[in-house]
Design a protein around this motif. Structure first.
Motif, PDB file in Angstrom:
ATOM      1  N   LEU A   1     -31.267 -10.221  10.231  1.00  0.00           N
ATOM      2  CA  LEU A   1     -32.139 -10.571   9.313  1.00  0.00           C
ATOM      3  C   LEU A   1     -31.720 -11.453   8.195  1.00  0.00           C
ATOM      4  O   LEU A   1     -30.755 -11.341   7.919  1.00  0.00           O
TER       5      LEU A   1
ATOM      6  N   VAL B   1     -31.642 -13.262   4.810  1.00  0.00           N
ATOM      7  CA  VAL B   1     -31.763 -12.658   3.332  1.00  0.00           C
ATOM      8  C   VAL B   1     -31.844 -13.734   2.280  1.00  0.00           C
ATOM      9  O   VAL B   1     -31.080 -14.795   2.167  1.00  0.00           O
TER      10      VAL B   1
ATOM     11  N   GLU C   1     -26.348   1.446   4.369  1.00  0.00           N
ATOM     12  CA  GLU C   1     -25.722   0.040   4.771  1.00  0.00           C
ATOM     13  C   GLU C   1     -24.437  -0.164   4.311  1.00  0.00           C
ATOM     14  O   GLU C   1     -23.518  -0.883   4.752  1.00  0.00           O
TER      15      GLU C   1
ATOM     16  N   GLU D   1     -36.494  -2.108   4.356  1.00  0.00           N
ATOM     17  CA  GLU D   1     -35.888  -3.340   4.631  1.00  0.00           C
ATOM     18  C   GLU D   1     -35.033  -3.800   3.294  1.00  0.00           C
ATOM     19  O   GLU D   1     -33.765  -4.089   3.455  1.00  0.00           O
ATOM     20  N   GLN D   2     -35.725  -3.896   2.313  1.00  0.00           N
ATOM     21  CA  GLN D   2     -35.041  -4.496   1.106  1.00  0.00           C
ATOM     22  C   GLN D   2     -33.825  -3.731   0.658  1.00  0.00           C
ATOM     23  O   GLN D   2     -32.786  -4.480   0.575  1.00  0.00           O
TER      24      GLN D   2
ATOM     25  N   ARG E   1     -31.898  -1.741   2.365  1.00  0.00           N
ATOM     26  CA  ARG E   1     -30.991  -1.634   3.431  1.00  0.00           C
ATOM     27  C   ARG E   1     -30.384  -2.929   3.376  1.00  0.00           C
ATOM     28  O   ARG E   1     -28.864  -2.869   3.831  1.00  0.00           O
ATOM     29  N   ARG E   2     -30.950  -4.053   3.220  1.00  0.00           N
ATOM     30  CA  ARG E   2     -30.389  -5.464   3.170  1.00  0.00           C
ATOM     31  C   ARG E   2     -29.291  -5.634   2.213  1.00  0.00           C
ATOM     32  O   ARG E   2     -28.445  -6.199   2.248  1.00  0.00           O
TER      33      ARG E   2
ATOM     34  N   VAL F   1     -25.844  -6.624   2.652  1.00  0.00           N
ATOM     35  CA  VAL F   1     -25.062  -7.791   2.024  1.00  0.00           C
ATOM     36  C   VAL F   1     -23.884  -7.488   1.445  1.00  0.00           C
ATOM     37  O   VAL F   1     -22.694  -8.052   1.530  1.00  0.00           O
TER      38      VAL F   1
ATOM     39  N   SER G   1     -27.323 -14.105   6.419  1.00  0.00           N
ATOM     40  CA  SER G   1     -28.005 -13.165   7.088  1.00  0.00           C
ATOM     41  C   SER G   1     -26.899 -12.001   7.335  1.00  0.00           C
ATOM     42  O   SER G   1     -25.725 -12.129   7.195  1.00  0.00           O
TER      43      SER G   1
ATOM     44  N   LEU H   1     -28.404  -5.112  10.235  1.00  0.00           N
ATOM     45  CA  LEU H   1     -28.681  -3.796   9.960  1.00  0.00           C
ATOM     46  C   LEU H   1     -28.539  -2.632  10.996  1.00  0.00           C
ATOM     47  O   LEU H   1     -28.435  -3.183  12.187  1.00  0.00           O
TER      48      LEU H   1
END
Length: 723
Positions: free
Chosen positions: A3, A5, A87, A127-128, A130-131, A135, A186, A189
Motif C-alpha cells: 500500500l 502511504v 501492525e 486502512e489509515q 493500520r498503515r 510505517v 510503501s 499490511l
C-alpha cells in the motif's frame, strides 16, 4: 498487499510541534469509505482528506495513541489503538490513549473536518490506522537493523521489541532515532489470518478510569478561578427577552453577576447550584415572537395533508402508480413518528475562557473543527487561536455534533462577557430536553400493490418532514434536486425486489430546530418500511420471515439473507412463541451494515413488555467483537426507549416535556434479554454505533400485531400522560 502511504510534510511538522520528542507520525490518505464517497456529487473534483493519526513511544516503552475521534461510549479509544497496534506490534499492556487536540491534521478522511459521527470511526480508519502502525513498525525495524548492521528483512517486531536471532531492542530504545528516519514510501499490511488483536474481544483502555471516576467528562472539568453559568432561554423557539429584573437573582448567595448575552440572560455564580437558584429568582418578560402559537397537533394535520399530495420524486423505478392500479390487492397506510430529544445522560456543558487573542475550550464535542471555527468568529480570533480540549462524552448520539455549534457557541458568548475568566455553562436536564435540535417529526404514507403471488408489484412512499441538512455546510453535497438524502435513506434504497418503486418527499419548514439523531433518517424509515413489509406479508397470508426471504431472493448482497437466517435460527422462529407472547421481525441496512432483529413481547393492561431481542449483524470485520455486541445492544435499548415512550410535543410554542418523568428511557428492569450474533466476515469494517437502532421499533410493532392483531402505526407505543 503493498500500500502506498502519502505523508503530508506540513501535517507532520504541525503534529510534531504539538507532541514534542519521540516517534511521531502523521499521515495523509484519500477517502476510502464507500457510503460517504457516494454521497458526494458525481461531478465533484477528486479530493483528499488529510486525517493525521499519531504514535508516541516513550523511552520506557509506553506507547501513547492520540485518538482523533471522540469517545462517547462506543469504544473508539480501544478500537482505533487496536488497529494501529495490530501492525505496530506494540506491547498492548503498555498502550495508553489520549484525545488528540483540535487540528486539521486530525480531520476525518472523508468529511475533511475533525469530527466523530455517522458510524464511520472504525470504517473510515480501517486502512489509515493500520498503515500508521505498519510505517512505525518499519521505521523501528530499520533503526534496529542499522544498529546491528544486518538486513532489515531479517528482523521482526513483536510485543514491543525488534528481534534478530537472540538479540532484541525495545521500542523505547529505538523511538527517538526511528523518528528521524524518512518514512517508507510503501508498507505491507498483515494478512488477516495473522491478526493478533483485531477480531479479539479486548477490554476498554479507558474503562478503568470511567469506573474509578478518574476519567474526565465535560461536566467534571475544573479550572482554577472558574465560574459557573446557566442561561435563561426563551420558552418559545425564536423568542427573545424584553426586559428583566435581576435584583432577586443577585441576592442569592454565590451569584456574582447577571448579564444579557446572545440567546438569553446568563446568571454567573461560584457554583452550579447558586447559578440555578439565581436563575429561578430571575424575573424575565419574554417576547415569544412569531412561533407562540405553534403546536404539534397543527403540524401533524399539515403533514398528513401533504402526505396525500405528490412530493419531489427521490426515486422512480418502473411505473409504480400504473402498477398499483392493476394490482390484485392494494394496501394504504399512514405512519407517524414524533420529534425526539437525544437525552444524553450527561447534559450539555462547555467550559470556555476568552482572552484578547485566544480562546480555550473544554468540552465533550463530536465536532472539533466546526466548533473551533465558530468560536473563532465569535471571539474575533483565528481558528488556530482556539484550543479545544476534548473530554469524554457522556453520550452524544449526534447532539454534540451540531453544525451550528449552538451549545458551544452559547458558552463562548457567555464567557466572552467575562473576559479572562474560565466559565462553565451548564444545561439542566430540562434545558437539554427543551433546547431543540431534535430528530424531526415525520409522517409517511405508503401504498402497495400485491400481485397474485402476494409479493409487491408496486410500492409508493411519500415522506413528510424537515430537512436536517438545510442551512448546514452539508447541504451543498447531500441535498440534490430538493431531496435531502438523509430524509429518504432506508426508503429510497430498498433491499427488496420491487419492480415498480416510487419515493417522494416533502420538506416543510418549521421553527423547531432539528439535526441528526442516532441512525439519522434510518430512525424513521426503518420503522416505517419494515412495518409495512409486515403488513404486506400478513395481507398475502405468508409468514413474515418467509415473505422477506422471497423478497430478498434476487438481491445480489448475500448479507441480508445471512442475517435473516441467523437471527431466525437463534430466535427459534420455527417454533411458536410462548403462550401470551408475540414475535416480530425486522431487517434493515444502515451505515453499510445489515442488522436483523427479532423481538418477543407481552402486553397486559396496555403495558408493552419486550422480553427478548435476538439480533444478527453483518458489519464486516468485527475489530473488537465485545464493542460490536455492546453497540448493537445499546442501539436496541436506545431505539426501544424511543419506540415505547419517546416524544417531544409542543403546545402554544412550548415544549411539553422536561425530564425523565415525562421523557423516559428504558430502565434496567424493563430491558429485554438481548442476544447479538455477529456474521463472520473478512470484509472491511462497516458502521456499528447506529445500525442497531432502526429495526427495533418495527420488530416490536410487528410482534404486537402478531400477539394482538392490532397494527401500531404511530410512535410511541406507550406515550406518557402529560401533567
Amino acid at each position: 498487499m503493498s500500500l502506498d502511504v502519502s505523508i503530508s510534510r506540513r501535517g507532520f511538522l504541525k503534529g510534531g510541534a504539538m507532541l514534542g520528542a519521540g516517534l511521531v507520525l502523521a499521515f495523509h490518505l484519500p477517502a476510502t469509505l464507500k457510503r460517504l464517497q457516494a454521497a458526494q456529487a458525481a461531478d465533484a473534483p477528486a479530493k483528499e482528506y488529510p486525517p493525521d493519526a499519531f504514535i508516541r513511544i516513550a523511552p520506557d516503552g509506553t506507547t501513547t495513541i492520540l485518538c482523533n475521534k471522540a469517545e462517547m461510549g462506543q469504544g473508539v479509544y480501544t478500537s482505533l489503538p487496536m488497529l494501529i497496534c495490530e501492525e505496530l506490534e506494540a506491547d498492548w499492556s503498555q498502550v495508553r490513549v489520549e484525545p488528540a487536540p483540535a487540528a486539521i491534521v486530525y480531520a476525518h478522511p472523508v468529511f475533511g473536518i475533525q469530527m466523530t459521527g455517522g458510524s464511520t470511526s472504525v470504517a473510515s480508519s480501517w486502512e489509515q490506522m493500520r498503515r500508521i502502525g505498519a510505517v512505525a513498525r518499519t521505521m523501528l525495524v530499520e533503526t534496529a537493523a542499522a544498529r546491528w548492521n544486518v538486513p532489515a528483512v531479517d528482523c521482526r517486531a513483536e510485543n514491543g521489541f525488534v528481534l534478530h536471532g537472540d538479540r532484541k531492542l525495545a521500542f523505547g530504545e529505538l523511538a527517538e532515532e526511528a523518528g528521524r528516519r524518512t518514512p517508507p514510501a510503501s508498507v505491507t499490511l498483515k494478512n488477516p489470518k495473522d491478526f493478533k488483536l483485531i477480531g479479539k474481544a479486548t477490554p476498554r483502555l479507558e474503562g478503568p478510569d470511567k469506573v474509578s471516576g478518574k476519567g474526565q467528562f465535560g461536566i467534571d472539568v475544573r479550572v482554577p478561578g472558574m465560574l459557573f453559568a446557566v442561561l435563561a432561554r426563551p420558552p418559545v423557539f425564536g423568542g427573545k427577552p424584553k426586559q428583566w429584573d435581576s435584583a432577586a437573582a443577585q441576592a442569592v448567595p454565590g451569584v456574582l453577576a447577571v448579564k444579557a448575552v446572545a440567546g438569553g440572560v446568563a446568571v454567573y455564580a461560584s457554583n452550579t447550584w447558586a447559578a440555578l437558584k439565581g436563575r429561578e429568582a430571575l424575573k424575565v418578560q419574554w417576547d415569544d415572537g412569531p412561533n407562540a402559537g405553534f403546536s404539534t397537533a397543527e403540524q401533524r394535520a399539515g403533514f398528513q395533508k401533504l402526505a396525500r399530495e405528490p412530493g419531489t420524486v427521490a426515486v422512480a423505478q418502473g411505473d409504480a402508480p400504473g402498477a398499483l392500479k392493476t394490482a390484485a390487492k392494494t394496501l394504504d397506510a399512514e405512519y407517524e413518528v414524533p420529534y425526539l430529544a437525544h437525552a444524553c445522560m450527561e447534559p450539555l456543558n462547555c467550559t470556555v475562557r476568552v482572552d484578547a487573542d485566544a480562546v480555550e475550550i473544554w468540552a465533550g464535542t463530536q465536532f472539533q473543527t466546526v466548533d473551533q471555527g465558530n468560536a473563532a468568529k465569535i471571539a474575533g480570533v483565528k481558528p488556530e487561536q482556539v484550543t479545544i480540549h476534548t473530554t469524554l462524552l457522556g453520550g452524544g448520539f449526534g447532539r454534540r455534533a451540531n453544525p451550528a455549534s449552538d451549545w458551544s457557541n452559547e458558552a463562548v458568548e457567555v464567557a466572552k462577557a467575562m473576559p479572562g475568566k474560565p466559565v462553565m455553562t451548564v444545561w439542566s436536564r430540562e434545558d437539554d430536553t427543551r433546547g431543540g435540535w431534535y430528530r424531526p417529526h415525520w409522517v409517511s404514507r405508503l401504498r402497495a400493490g400485491l400481485g397474485a403471488d402476494g409479493l409487491p408489484v408496486a410500492w409508493l412512499h411519500t415522506i413528510v418532514g424537515q430537512s436536517i441538512l438545510a442551512g448546514t455546510p452539508f447541504e451543498a453535497f447531500m441535498v440534490r434536486g430538493g431531496i435531502d438524502a438523509t430524509s429518504v435513506e432506508g426508503a429510497s434504497d430498498l433491499p427488496y425486489a420491487v419492480a415498480n418503486l416510487q419515493v417522494d418527499l416533502h420538506s416543510p419548514k418549521s421553527p423547531v430546530p432539528v439535526q441528526w439523531w442516532r441512525s439519522v433518517g434510518h430512525s424513521h424509515t426503518g420503522f416505517v418500511v419494515e412495518s409495512f413489509v409486515d403488513e404486506c406479508a400478513h395481507a398475502a397470508g405468508i409468514d413474515p420471515l418467509e415473505y422477506r426471504r422471497r423478497l430478498l431472493a434476487k438481491h445480489q448482497d448475500p448479507r441480508f439473507l445471512k442475517c435473516l437466517n441467523l437471527a431466525a435460527a437463534k430466535a427459534g422462529w420455527s417454533r411458536p412463541p410462548e403462550k401470551g407472547s408475540g414475535r416480530g421481525i425486522a431487517i434493515h441496512e444502515s451505515f453499510e451494515s445489515v442488522v436483523c432483529e427479532i423481538a418477543e413481547v407481552t402486553q397486559k393492561d396496555g403495558r408493552v413488555q419486550v422480553t427478548r431481542v435476538v439480533a444478527a449483524v453483518d458489519c464486516g470485520t468485527a475489530v473488537n467483537p465485545d464493542m460490536v455486541r455492546a453497540q448493537i445492544e445499546s442501539g436496541i435499548v436506545y431505539g426501544l426507549s424511543a419506540a415505547l415512550y419517546g416524544q417531544i410535543t409542543l403546545k402554544d410554542g412550548r415544549v411539553e416535556q422536561g425530564n425523565f418523568d415525562d421523557y423516559p428511557a428504558v430502565r434496567l428492569s424493563e430491558s429485554p434479554q438481548i442476544e447479538v450474533h455477529i456474521v463472520p466476515s473478512e470484509a472491511p469494517p462497516t458502521g456499528v454505533g447506529e445500525p442497531g437502532t432502526p429495526p427495533i421499533a418495527a420488530a416490536v410493532g410487528n410482534a404486537l400485531f402478531a400477539l394482538t392483531g392490532e397494527r401500531h402505526r404511530r410512535l410511541p407505543l406507550m406515550p406518557v400522560a402529560k401533567s
